[in-house]
Scaffold this motif. Structure first.
Motif, PDB file in Angstrom:
ATOM      1  N   ALA A  38      40.286  29.379  41.211  1.00  0.00           N
ATOM      2  CA  ALA A  38      39.588  30.006  40.085  1.00  0.00           C
ATOM      3  C   ALA A  38      38.285  29.282  39.760  1.00  0.00           C
ATOM      4  O   ALA A  38      37.250  29.916  39.515  1.00  0.00           O
ATOM      5  N   VAL A  39      38.326  27.944  39.800  1.00  0.00           N
ATOM      6  CA  VAL A  39      37.150  27.157  39.419  1.00  0.00           C
ATOM      7  C   VAL A  39      36.098  27.130  40.522  1.00  0.00           C
ATOM      8  O   VAL A  39      34.904  27.307  40.267  1.00  0.00           O
ATOM      9  N   PHE A  40      36.526  26.950  41.775  1.00  0.00           N
ATOM     10  CA  PHE A  40      35.575  26.712  42.859  1.00  0.00           C
ATOM     11  C   PHE A  40      35.255  27.950  43.699  1.00  0.00           C
ATOM     12  O   PHE A  40      34.289  27.932  44.466  1.00  0.00           O
ATOM     13  N   TYR A  41      36.038  29.018  43.581  1.00  0.00           N
ATOM     14  CA  TYR A  41      35.812  30.196  44.407  1.00  0.00           C
ATOM     15  C   TYR A  41      35.470  31.446  43.597  1.00  0.00           C
ATOM     16  O   TYR A  41      34.626  32.242  44.016  1.00  0.00           O
ATOM     17  N   TYR A  42      36.129  31.640  42.470  1.00  0.00           N
ATOM     18  CA  TYR A  42      35.925  32.871  41.713  1.00  0.00           C
ATOM     19  C   TYR A  42      34.916  32.722  40.583  1.00  0.00           C
ATOM     20  O   TYR A  42      34.099  33.616  40.359  1.00  0.00           O
ATOM     21  N   THR A  43      34.925  31.602  39.872  1.00  0.00           N
ATOM     22  CA  THR A  43      33.947  31.391  38.802  1.00  0.00           C
ATOM     23  C   THR A  43      32.508  31.419  39.318  1.00  0.00           C
ATOM     24  O   THR A  43      31.638  32.028  38.682  1.00  0.00           O
ATOM     25  N   PRO A  44      32.201  30.794  40.482  1.00  0.00           N
ATOM     26  CA  PRO A  44      30.820  30.852  40.980  1.00  0.00           C
ATOM     27  C   PRO A  44      30.333  32.256  41.320  1.00  0.00           C
ATOM     28  O   PRO A  44      29.128  32.460  41.488  1.00  0.00           O
ATOM     29  N   LEU A  45      31.257  33.230  41.455  1.00  0.00           N
ATOM     30  CA  LEU A  45      30.828  34.598  41.758  1.00  0.00           C
ATOM     31  C   LEU A  45      29.954  35.169  40.651  1.00  0.00           C
ATOM     32  O   LEU A  45      29.194  36.120  40.872  1.00  0.00           O
ATOM     33  N   TYR A  46      30.056  34.584  39.456  1.00  0.00           N
ATOM     34  CA  TYR A  46      29.189  35.025  38.351  1.00  0.00           C
ATOM     35  C   TYR A  46      27.721  34.853  38.712  1.00  0.00           C
ATOM     36  O   TYR A  46      26.878  35.679  38.364  1.00  0.00           O
ATOM     37  N   GLY A  47      27.409  33.790  39.444  1.00  0.00           N
ATOM     38  CA  GLY A  47      26.019  33.534  39.812  1.00  0.00           C
ATOM     39  C   GLY A  47      25.515  34.374  40.954  1.00  0.00           C
ATOM     40  O   GLY A  47      24.332  34.317  41.297  1.00  0.00           O
ATOM     41  N   LEU A  48      26.397  35.197  41.555  1.00  0.00           N
ATOM     42  CA  LEU A  48      25.981  36.038  42.679  1.00  0.00           C
ATOM     43  C   LEU A  48      24.913  37.046  42.274  1.00  0.00           C
ATOM     44  O   LEU A  48      24.132  37.498  43.117  1.00  0.00           O
ATOM     45  N   GLN A  49      24.867  37.367  40.995  1.00  0.00           N
ATOM     46  CA  GLN A  49      23.901  38.371  40.527  1.00  0.00           C
ATOM     47  C   GLN A  49      22.454  37.933  40.725  1.00  0.00           C
ATOM     48  O   GLN A  49      21.552  38.769  40.719  1.00  0.00           O
ATOM     49  N   ILE A  50      22.202  36.626  40.911  1.00  0.00           N
ATOM     50  CA  ILE A  50      20.811  36.208  41.119  1.00  0.00           C
ATOM     51  C   ILE A  50      20.281  36.712  42.454  1.00  0.00           C
ATOM     52  O   ILE A  50      19.069  36.703  42.672  1.00  0.00           O
ATOM     53  N   ALA A  51      21.172  37.164  43.353  1.00  0.00           N
ATOM     54  CA  ALA A  51      20.715  37.762  44.609  1.00  0.00           C
ATOM     55  C   ALA A  51      19.975  39.066  44.360  1.00  0.00           C
ATOM     56  O   ALA A  51      19.198  39.511  45.211  1.00  0.00           O
TER      57      ALA A  51
END
Length: 313
Positions: A38-51
């Motif tokens: 949850a912390v290292f794989y799914y939470t960072p997906l929030y930052g994917l929108q900068i693509a």
């Protein structure tokens, strides 16, 4: 929502809670792994929108302007796209074609070693290189394959050959990269096949021996069919990582003379994102890379299900 649906939902949650309470020890064991993902794989997906944004650190992720597929189109139309894709696929597919069958062959060889102590020594010796640091491995490659002082070139020269810059040569770089990876990973990759071979029933081998089958025939008709489901699963997972070559080893091996074949998507993302601070562009390339991997995973899994009946789902 009607009263009946509310009652049905509440009953489901009650049953779920009862099941969790009865097996709380098992759920506590799983909890650290769930938190890790949850912390290292799914939470960072929030930052994917900068693509899909022109990300500016001052404005933050939410404050940056949406640009849609601008960065992905920029990458697809860039001058280096074809060479990056070609190099990535060349190294990845070359490695897959070499590593996949050799791991199975090594597992079979180790499985048929009669002496238990010798078998353990061989197995330990083959998977020990997996724990060698990438930095140390690349340092070893530069030392062993040095054009003038390397032991490999000295051996070639002593046999009447000509010294070559193996790591620095664009033509030889793929071979050095792939076969050094074979040395490092083949033993580790074979472990799962060794485990699968130990589950083969001895009765099948006894029946084959009674029928006059040789050792090679027993391997072909008993062992290989038994490990096909495991091999198919491993092949599917490997195909799902075709575009995801790690950048560390290749980046450390890169020189100005081998850049023609050593520059791949992951090293390009590292340089664009961290060195040039083009975060949105690097994220868009990473998203494109992972999207291709996902498509390959689904397609290969579907083909495997049709051909062998074994798949991830």
């Amino acid at each position: 929502m009607t009263a009946g649906k509310i009652s049905f939902t509440s009953r489901r949650f009650t049953k779920l809670w009862i099941r969790i309470s009865r097996n709380k020890g098992l759920y506590l064991l799983v909890l650290p792994l769930v938190i890790y993902f949850a912390v290292f794989y799914y939470t960072p997906l929030y930052g994917l929108q900068i693509a899909f944004k022109d990300f500016k650190p001052v404005l933050g992720i939410l404050g940056s302007r949406w640009v849609g597929l601008k960065h992905i189109n920029k990458f697809l139309n860039s001058f280096s796209f074809e060479s990056l894709l070609r190099n990535t696929l060349t190294l990845s597919i070359y490695g897959l074609v070499v590593n996949f069958p050799l791991a199975i062959i090594l597992a079979i060889i180790i499985h048929y070693i009669p002496n238990i102590k010798y078998k353990k020594v061989v197995q330990t010796a083959t998977y020990a290189p997996y724990f060698v640091s990438t930095v140390v491995l690349v340092g070893m490659l530069f030392i062993f394959f040095a054009p003038e002082s390397g032991m490999v070139n000295k051996l070639i020269v002593s046999m009447g050959g000509k010294a070559r810059d193996f790591v620095g040569s664009a033509d030889l770089f793929p071979h050095v990269y792939v076969w050094s990876g074979v040395w490092q990973r083949i033993g580790w990759n074979s472990i799962i096949y060794i485990a699968a071979l130990t589950s083969v029933s001895p009765d099948l081998h006894e029946a084959a021996t009674v029928d006059g089958a040789s050792k090679l025939q027993r391997i072909w008709h008993v062992d290989l069919p038994a490990i096909v489901p495991t091999a198919v699963i491993m092949l599917i997972m490997d195909c799902g990582r075709i575009m995801s070559l790690g950048y560390e080893k290749i980046y450390l091996m890169q020189t100005s003379s081998n850049m023609l074949t050593s520059e791949i998507i992951s090293t390009y993302v590292y340089k664009i994102g961290l060195q040039n601070a083009q975060y949105s562009y690097a994220s868009a390339i990473g998203f494109f890379n992972n999207a291709i991997n996902c498509i390959l995973l689904v397609v290969v899994n579907k083909i495997a299900n049709k051909l062998s009946g074994s798949g991830l789902w």
